[in-house]
Design an enzyme around this catalytic site. Sequence first.
Site, PDB file in Angstrom:
ATOM      1  N   ILE A  24       0.837  -1.208   0.000  1.00 24.97           N
ATOM      2  CA  ILE A  24       0.000   0.000   0.000  1.00 24.97           C
ATOM      3  C   ILE A  24       0.875   1.263   0.000  1.00 24.97           C
ATOM      4  O   ILE A  24       0.592   2.227  -0.716  1.00 24.97           O
ATOM      5  CB  ILE A  24      -0.944  -0.021   1.225  1.00 24.97           C
ATOM      6  CG1 ILE A  24      -1.965  -1.165   1.088  1.00 24.97           C
ATOM      7  CG2 ILE A  24      -1.662   1.323   1.386  1.00 24.97           C
ATOM      8  CD1 ILE A  24      -2.803  -1.431   2.340  1.00 24.97           C
ATOM      9  N   ALA A  87       3.745   2.418   7.604  1.00 24.04           N
ATOM     10  CA  ALA A  87       4.494   1.208   7.968  1.00 24.04           C
ATOM     11  C   ALA A  87       3.721   0.412   9.018  1.00 24.04           C
ATOM     12  O   ALA A  87       3.188   0.979   9.976  1.00 24.04           O
ATOM     13  CB  ALA A  87       5.876   1.577   8.503  1.00 24.04           C
ATOM     14  N   TYR A 151      -2.705  -6.525  17.302  1.00 26.78           N
ATOM     15  CA  TYR A 151      -2.657  -5.675  16.090  1.00 26.78           C
ATOM     16  C   TYR A 151      -3.869  -4.745  16.091  1.00 26.78           C
ATOM     17  O   TYR A 151      -3.743  -3.534  15.867  1.00 26.78           O
ATOM     18  CB  TYR A 151      -2.662  -6.596  14.864  1.00 26.78           C
ATOM     19  CG  TYR A 151      -2.784  -5.912  13.517  1.00 26.78           C
ATOM     20  CD1 TYR A 151      -1.679  -5.324  12.904  1.00 26.78           C
ATOM     21  CD2 TYR A 151      -4.002  -5.901  12.831  1.00 26.78           C
ATOM     22  CE1 TYR A 151      -1.791  -4.716  11.647  1.00 26.78           C
ATOM     23  CE2 TYR A 151      -4.117  -5.299  11.584  1.00 26.78           C
ATOM     24  CZ  TYR A 151      -3.008  -4.715  10.993  1.00 26.78           C
ATOM     25  OH  TYR A 151      -3.131  -4.122   9.757  1.00 26.78           O
TER      26      TYR A 151
HETATM   27  N1  LIG Z   1      -2.753  -5.507   3.296  1.00 30.33           N
HETATM   28  C1  LIG Z   1      -3.825  -5.503   4.049  1.00 30.33           C
HETATM   29  O1  LIG Z   1      -4.720  -6.316   3.880  1.00 30.33           O
HETATM   30  C2  LIG Z   1      -3.981  -4.441   5.129  1.00 30.33           C
HETATM   31  C3  LIG Z   1      -5.208  -4.390   5.782  1.00 30.33           C
HETATM   32  C4  LIG Z   1      -5.395  -3.434   6.778  1.00 30.33           C
HETATM   33  C5  LIG Z   1      -4.378  -2.563   7.101  1.00 30.33           C
HETATM   34  N2  LIG Z   1      -3.187  -2.649   6.458  1.00 30.33           N
HETATM   35  C6  LIG Z   1      -2.146  -1.699   6.875  1.00 30.33           C
HETATM   36  O2  LIG Z   1      -1.639  -1.025   5.747  1.00 30.33           O
HETATM   37  C7  LIG Z   1      -0.260  -0.699   5.970  1.00 30.33           C
HETATM   38  C8  LIG Z   1       0.567  -1.216   4.815  1.00 30.33           C
HETATM   39  O3  LIG Z   1       0.411  -2.622   4.771  1.00 30.33           O
HETATM   40  P1  LIG Z   1       0.845  -3.519   3.512  1.00 30.33           P
HETATM   41  O4  LIG Z   1      -0.146  -4.590   3.391  1.00 30.33           O
HETATM   42  O5  LIG Z   1       1.193  -2.673   2.354  1.00 30.33           O
HETATM   43  O6  LIG Z   1       2.174  -4.174   4.157  1.00 30.33           O
HETATM   44  P2  LIG Z   1       3.520  -4.682   3.468  1.00 30.33           P
HETATM   45  O7  LIG Z   1       4.149  -5.647   4.404  1.00 30.33           O
HETATM   46  O8  LIG Z   1       3.241  -5.120   2.083  1.00 30.33           O
HETATM   47  O9  LIG Z   1       4.384  -3.350   3.455  1.00 30.33           O
HETATM   48  C9  LIG Z   1       4.653  -2.729   4.692  1.00 30.33           C
HETATM   49  C10 LIG Z   1       5.757  -1.741   4.534  1.00 30.33           C
HETATM   50  O10 LIG Z   1       6.094  -1.267   5.835  1.00 30.33           O
HETATM   51  C11 LIG Z   1       7.479  -1.431   6.047  1.00 30.33           C
HETATM   52  N3  LIG Z   1       7.726  -1.682   7.444  1.00 30.33           N
HETATM   53  C12 LIG Z   1       7.280  -2.705   8.203  1.00 30.33           C
HETATM   54  N4  LIG Z   1       7.762  -2.608   9.444  1.00 30.33           N
HETATM   55  C13 LIG Z   1       8.530  -1.494   9.481  1.00 30.33           C
HETATM   56  C14 LIG Z   1       9.295  -0.860  10.478  1.00 30.33           C
HETATM   57  N5  LIG Z   1       9.403  -1.378  11.710  1.00 30.33           N
HETATM   58  N6  LIG Z   1       9.944   0.280  10.170  1.00 30.33           N
HETATM   59  C15 LIG Z   1       9.867   0.795   8.938  1.00 30.33           C
HETATM   60  N7  LIG Z   1       9.173   0.243   7.934  1.00 30.33           N
HETATM   61  C16 LIG Z   1       8.514  -0.895   8.207  1.00 30.33           C
HETATM   62  C17 LIG Z   1       7.881  -2.605   5.167  1.00 30.33           C
HETATM   63  O11 LIG Z   1       9.255  -2.566   4.874  1.00 30.33           O
HETATM   64  C18 LIG Z   1       7.020  -2.339   3.931  1.00 30.33           C
HETATM   65  O12 LIG Z   1       7.616  -1.380   3.094  1.00 30.33           O
HETATM   66  C19 LIG Z   1       0.113  -1.322   7.318  1.00 30.33           C
HETATM   67  O13 LIG Z   1       0.035  -0.330   8.323  1.00 30.33           O
HETATM   68  C20 LIG Z   1      -0.947  -2.377   7.519  1.00 30.33           C
HETATM   69  O14 LIG Z   1      -1.171  -2.660   8.879  1.00 30.33           O
HETATM   70  C21 LIG Z   1      -2.957  -3.573   5.482  1.00 30.33           C
END
Ligand SMILES: NC(=O)c1ccc[n+]([C@@H]2O[C@H](COP(=O)([O-])OP(=O)(O)OC[C@H]3O[C@@H](n4cnc5c(N)ncnc54)[C@H](O)[C@@H]3O)[C@@H](O)[C@H]2O)c1
Length: 247
Positions: A24, A87, A151
């Site tokens: 995202i 993140a 979470y």
């Molecule tokens: N994908 C889903 O279904 C979903 C649903 C609800 C919420 N979210 C939220 O959306 C956001 C993005 O999720 P995503 O699915 O793209 O995740 P992803 O794992 O694909 O990407 C997450 C990004 O965050 C970075 N990251 C993780 N931990 C970190 C840290 N400690 N310090 C710095 N960078 C860090 C990773 O390197 C990566 O670039 C998150 O906050 C997640 O909780 C995602």
Amino acid sequence: MASVFSSDGLQGRRALVTGGSAGIGLAIARSLSAAGADIVITGRDARAGKVSAEFGGKFIAFDVADPNGAQSCRDEIGPVDILINNAGVDQHGFFTNSDLDEWRRLLDVNLTGVLSVTRAFLPDMQDQGFGRLINIASEAGRRGSRGGSVYAAAKGGVIAFTKSIARESAKFGVTSNVVLPGPVDTPLLKKAIEKGGEKILGAMTGATLLGRLGTPEEVSGLVVFLASDEASFITGEVIGVSGGMGV
Ligand SMILES: NC(=O)c1ccc[n+]([C@@H]2O[C@H](COP(=O)([O-])OP(=O)(O)OC[C@H]3O[C@@H](n4cnc5c(N)ncnc54)[C@H](O)[C@@H]3O)[C@@H](O)[C@H]2O)c1
């Protein structure tokens, strides 16, 4: 007023996207850049920096769970106009099997990380009389999550924090809104599906009214809008991009 619906709607604005190297966050960085903003993305791993070159963005490596990381980043790059706290990390399992180490990791990244980065960049926004804070939480933070209680607790904290910052920052011209994705097809979701299999995928899509996963671009469109001048009268809002999961 330049419109966000034109390709230069965010011209002259500088945006920081945490976790902008994948999923995202990457879609948000690309969309903000396409709307004309200068982009800085952050991530844990310096090797991920090469993705930012694709759209001319700068990459800074720091872990949002490191309390000094965000301030060092601010000292290096200076003020931004748009801050996207994206993140995040997820962990599946029932609460009765969890322990303090797991709680700390989930809270440090998903909640304290948002506080640290906001603490580092919000004072500039207030001083300059303009800012857009957009936090990426989750429907889990509003609905709760079976198998994701800590979470969900962290994301619920982000929702309350976003509203509180909206209250504290309105008089400085800074808006603060929170976006709640539902299940979105990203590396984070793929990891959960690898662990839980088709059953988990079915449960996730079944919880949406639209019966499918979202795409990162379906989240980034809303974020660009919230960052724009058109969204200047929107603050303190909690907006789901979740196929109707929040209904
Ligand atoms: N994908 C889903 O279904 C979903 C649903 C609800 C919420 N979210 C939220 O959306 C956001 C993005 O999720 P995503 O699915 O793209 O995740 P992803 O794992 O694909 O990407 C997450 C990004 O965050 C970075 N990251 C993780 N931990 C970190 C840290 N400690 N310090 C710095 N960078 C860090 C990773 O390197 C990566 O670039 C998150 O906050 C997640 O909780 C995602």
